[in-house]
Design a protein around this motif. Structure first.
Motif, mmCIF file in Angstrom:
data_model
loop_
_atom_site.group_PDB
_atom_site.id
_atom_site.type_symbol
_atom_site.label_atom_id
_atom_site.label_comp_id
_atom_site.label_asym_id
_atom_site.label_seq_id
_atom_site.Cartn_x
_atom_site.Cartn_y
_atom_site.Cartn_z
ATOM 1 N N GLY A 1 2.119 5.456 0.781
ATOM 2 C CA GLY A 1 3.247 4.705 1.164
ATOM 3 C C GLY A 1 3.636 3.378 0.049
ATOM 4 O O GLY A 1 2.803 2.695 -0.215
ATOM 5 N N LYS A 2 4.620 3.142 0.061
ATOM 6 C CA LYS A 2 4.969 1.867 -0.210
ATOM 7 C C LYS A 2 6.417 1.417 0.448
ATOM 8 O O LYS A 2 7.245 2.031 0.642
ATOM 9 C CB LYS A 2 5.444 2.061 -2.058
ATOM 10 C CG LYS A 2 6.627 2.470 -2.423
ATOM 11 C CD LYS A 2 6.554 2.621 -3.647
ATOM 12 C CE LYS A 2 7.536 3.489 -4.880
ATOM 13 N NZ LYS A 2 7.524 3.301 -6.154
ATOM 14 N N ARG A 3 6.924 -0.003 0.317
ATOM 15 C CA ARG A 3 8.374 -0.265 0.614
ATOM 16 C C ARG A 3 9.571 0.449 0.062
ATOM 17 O O ARG A 3 9.837 0.551 -0.692
ATOM 18 C CB ARG A 3 8.903 -1.620 0.510
ATOM 19 C CG ARG A 3 9.820 -2.471 1.429
ATOM 20 C CD ARG A 3 10.037 -3.740 1.437
ATOM 21 N NE ARG A 3 8.968 -3.910 1.830
ATOM 22 C CZ ARG A 3 8.686 -4.232 3.321
ATOM 23 N NH1 ARG A 3 9.377 -3.825 4.192
ATOM 24 N NH2 ARG A 3 7.129 -4.990 3.474
ATOM 25 N N GLY A 4 10.051 1.006 0.799
ATOM 26 C CA GLY A 4 11.722 2.070 0.472
ATOM 27 C C GLY A 4 12.113 3.497 1.358
ATOM 28 O O GLY A 4 10.997 3.482 2.457
ATOM 29 N N ASP B 1 8.212 4.949 11.734
ATOM 30 C CA ASP B 1 8.621 3.358 11.329
ATOM 31 C C ASP B 1 9.379 3.160 11.964
ATOM 32 O O ASP B 1 10.549 4.112 12.642
ATOM 33 C CB ASP B 1 9.400 3.999 9.734
ATOM 34 C CG ASP B 1 9.388 3.152 8.681
ATOM 35 O OD1 ASP B 1 10.511 2.253 9.499
ATOM 36 O OD2 ASP B 1 9.312 2.944 7.886
ATOM 37 N N ALA C 1 3.972 -2.606 3.769
ATOM 38 C CA ALA C 1 4.534 -1.593 4.254
ATOM 39 C C ALA C 1 3.440 0.166 3.703
ATOM 40 O O ALA C 1 4.630 1.093 2.577
ATOM 41 C CB ALA C 1 6.110 -0.923 3.540
ATOM 42 N N ARG C 2 2.901 0.126 4.334
ATOM 43 C CA ARG C 2 1.638 1.501 3.598
ATOM 44 C C ARG C 2 0.209 1.477 4.232
ATOM 45 O O ARG C 2 0.595 0.717 5.514
ATOM 46 C CB ARG C 2 0.622 0.334 2.179
ATOM 47 C CG ARG C 2 -0.143 -0.315 2.191
ATOM 48 C CD ARG C 2 -0.445 -0.672 1.483
ATOM 49 N NE ARG C 2 -1.652 -2.188 1.641
ATOM 50 C CZ ARG C 2 -2.134 -2.673 0.156
ATOM 51 N NH1 ARG C 2 -2.041 -2.032 -0.525
ATOM 52 N NH2 ARG C 2 -2.638 -3.762 0.687
ATOM 53 N N ASP D 1 13.859 6.066 1.132
ATOM 54 C CA ASP D 1 13.119 7.386 0.565
ATOM 55 C C ASP D 1 11.924 7.934 1.685
ATOM 56 O O ASP D 1 10.954 7.074 1.407
ATOM 57 C CB ASP D 1 12.821 7.478 -1.077
ATOM 58 C CG ASP D 1 12.147 7.041 -1.376
ATOM 59 O OD1 ASP D 1 12.099 5.124 -1.046
ATOM 60 O OD2 ASP D 1 11.480 6.879 -2.090
ATOM 61 N N GLN E 1 6.900 10.517 9.762
ATOM 62 C CA GLN E 1 6.568 11.318 8.983
ATOM 63 C C GLN E 1 5.153 12.129 9.653
ATOM 64 O O GLN E 1 4.079 11.494 9.254
ATOM 65 C CB GLN E 1 7.149 10.628 7.538
ATOM 66 C CG GLN E 1 8.103 10.240 7.095
ATOM 67 C CD GLN E 1 8.830 8.868 5.974
ATOM 68 O OE1 GLN E 1 8.128 10.367 4.926
ATOM 69 N NE2 GLN E 1 8.371 7.497 5.837
ATOM 70 N N SER F 1 8.246 9.659 1.636
ATOM 71 C CA SER F 1 6.762 9.186 1.987
ATOM 72 C C SER F 1 6.877 8.297 2.052
ATOM 73 O O SER F 1 5.605 7.301 1.829
ATOM 74 C CB SER F 1 6.559 10.097 0.521
ATOM 75 O OG SER F 1 6.439 10.773 0.982
ATOM 76 N N ASN F 2 7.770 7.000 1.521
ATOM 77 C CA ASN F 2 7.994 5.379 1.613
ATOM 78 C C ASN F 2 8.288 4.847 3.226
ATOM 79 O O ASN F 2 8.772 5.544 4.207
ATOM 80 C CB ASN F 2 8.424 4.897 0.743
ATOM 81 C CG ASN F 2 8.001 5.082 -0.492
ATOM 82 O OD1 ASN F 2 6.709 5.124 -0.581
ATOM 83 N ND2 ASN F 2 8.522 5.912 -1.222
ATOM 84 N N PHE F 3 8.112 3.750 2.762
ATOM 85 C CA PHE F 3 7.641 3.561 4.639
ATOM 86 C C PHE F 3 9.237 1.667 4.921
ATOM 87 O O PHE F 3 8.935 0.943 3.125
ATOM 88 C CB PHE F 3 7.171 2.928 5.416
ATOM 89 C CG PHE F 3 5.464 3.483 5.669
ATOM 90 C CD1 PHE F 3 6.001 4.722 6.170
ATOM 91 C CD2 PHE F 3 4.687 4.088 4.768
ATOM 92 C CE1 PHE F 3 5.814 6.082 5.790
ATOM 93 C CE2 PHE F 3 3.910 4.922 3.970
ATOM 94 C CZ PHE F 3 3.856 6.064 5.418
#
Length: 358
Positions: A268-271, A295, A252-253, A273, A302, A275-277
């Motif tokens: 990015g990271k898992r989420g 996504d 997820a980045r 919200d 995004q 800015s994340n994915f």
């Protein structure tokens, strides 16, 4: 018949002719007036803008394409008629995956279900299909890229190869001998045009081929969650500086590599919200360094600036215009943005309505 009666009948006949003539003239004038007063066809997507009010709109939905009828038909009636009676299995998109603009501004779309590459020429109202005939037919076409000369590179997970066609659809090169690629999902031509980078998803690495010879030069990456490691990399894109952006899907980045294929940064990271994915699918970078990431789970695009700060997003889940049911491929050319709505079986075209630097 006496003379007086004859003259009376002639007068009535002449009066009738004059009345009919005036009526016809009034009808013609009314029609012309109605035609001149007719308003131009309203934009059906005028209200679909991002960000939504009260913020200043920067991007709007411009067009939706589901197949041949949306490009070639010149009226709503004809479009509906063509859509009801397709002539061949390629007239409508079945499961579009990736999208790209060619050097002439035409839209290229891979259809993984149909084993085809669709090309939509909006200016000339023509749709044609490539890769369905010849000695190397597409089987499971996924990601693609287009060279400045117009060569089209298609990563095919079913063939285990990247297939290159000229603008006329003629096979010109094949990359990936037996055992070299496990599951190619995307291809990106290096900025100097000498190397072809391929996301080999199931092998968790990026393979690099020599464009002229077709030989495998090298590869980098392995499975993992650390810097420069991948967990099913799916898509690739180069920025104007020559850096490579890789969609590291299960991690997820997005990872960034320099011209020496060295890890530089990530975002990015898992989420759920901003800015994340959750399930990033594709990435594109435009001429000013803006980064576009679709996504598949969040069903949006995004948009980040060159400093990796989120600028805005487009879309959400659903079937209505401007929404996605499986956001997949993304491509950008100038002020145009194309996004694949995979399970919606369509391409949605957006446009920047203000300069990107505002």
């Amino acid at each position: 018949m006496n003379t007086g009666r004859r003259l009376s009948m002639i007068g009535i006949a002449l009066l009738t002719v004059v009345v009919l003539a005036l009526g016809a003239l009034d009808s013609t004038v009314a029609k012309k007036k109605k035609k001149s007063d007719a308003k131009p066809e309203e934009d059906p997507y005028a209200e679909y803008v991002w960000p939504p009010p009260p913020d200043k709109a920067r991007i709007k939905l411009e067009r939706v394409i589901m197949g041949r009828a949306d490009v070639e038909a010149r009226s709503k009636f004809r479009r509906k008629l063509m859509g009801m009676s397709p002539q061949n299995p390629y007239d409508s998109l079945k499961k579009p995956f990736a999208v790209a603009f060619d050097t002439e501004g035409r839209i290229l779309v891979t259809d993984s279900s149909n084993g085809s590459l669709h090309r939509f020429d909006l200016e000339n109202r023509v749709m044609d299909v490539l890769g369905t005939h010849g000695m190397m037919r597409l089987k499971l076409p996924l990601g693609l890229d287009v060279s400045p000369e117009g060569t089209i590179y298609v990563a095919d997970g079913g063939l285990g190869k990247v297939v290159a066609f000229d603008p006329e659809g003629k096979l010109v090169s094949v990359y990936g001998q037996r055992g070299e690629l496990e599951n190619p999902t995307d291809a990106a031509l290096s900025p100097d045009g000498s190397a072809l980078f391929v996301a080999d998803s199931k092998a968790h690495r990026i393979a690099i081929f020599d464009v002229d010879s077709g030989a495998l030069r090298s590869f980098f990456g392995r499975r993992g969650g650390g810097d420069g490691e991948f967990n099913f990399p799916t898509s690739l894109a180069f920025d104007p500086e020559g850096n490579l952006y890789v969609v590291d899907q299960i991690n997820a980045r997005i990872q960034i590599f320099d011209g020496e294929n060295e890890y530089v940064d990530e975002f990015g990271k898992r989420g759920v919200d901003f800015s994340n994915f959750v399930r990033p699918k594709d990435v594109a970078v435009d001429e000013v360094g803006f980064i576009y990431v679709t996504d598949h789970a969040l069903n949006n695009v995004q948009i980040f600036d060159a400093d990796l700060s989120l600028l805005t997003f487009v879309g959400e889940g659903g079937f209505a215009p401007g929404r996605f049911y499986g956001a997949s491929g993304v491509a950008v050319q100038g002020d145009r943005l194309a996004v694949v709505d995979q399970l919606g079986r369509r391409i949605q075209l957006f446009r920047f309505i203000v300069p990107k630097d505002e």
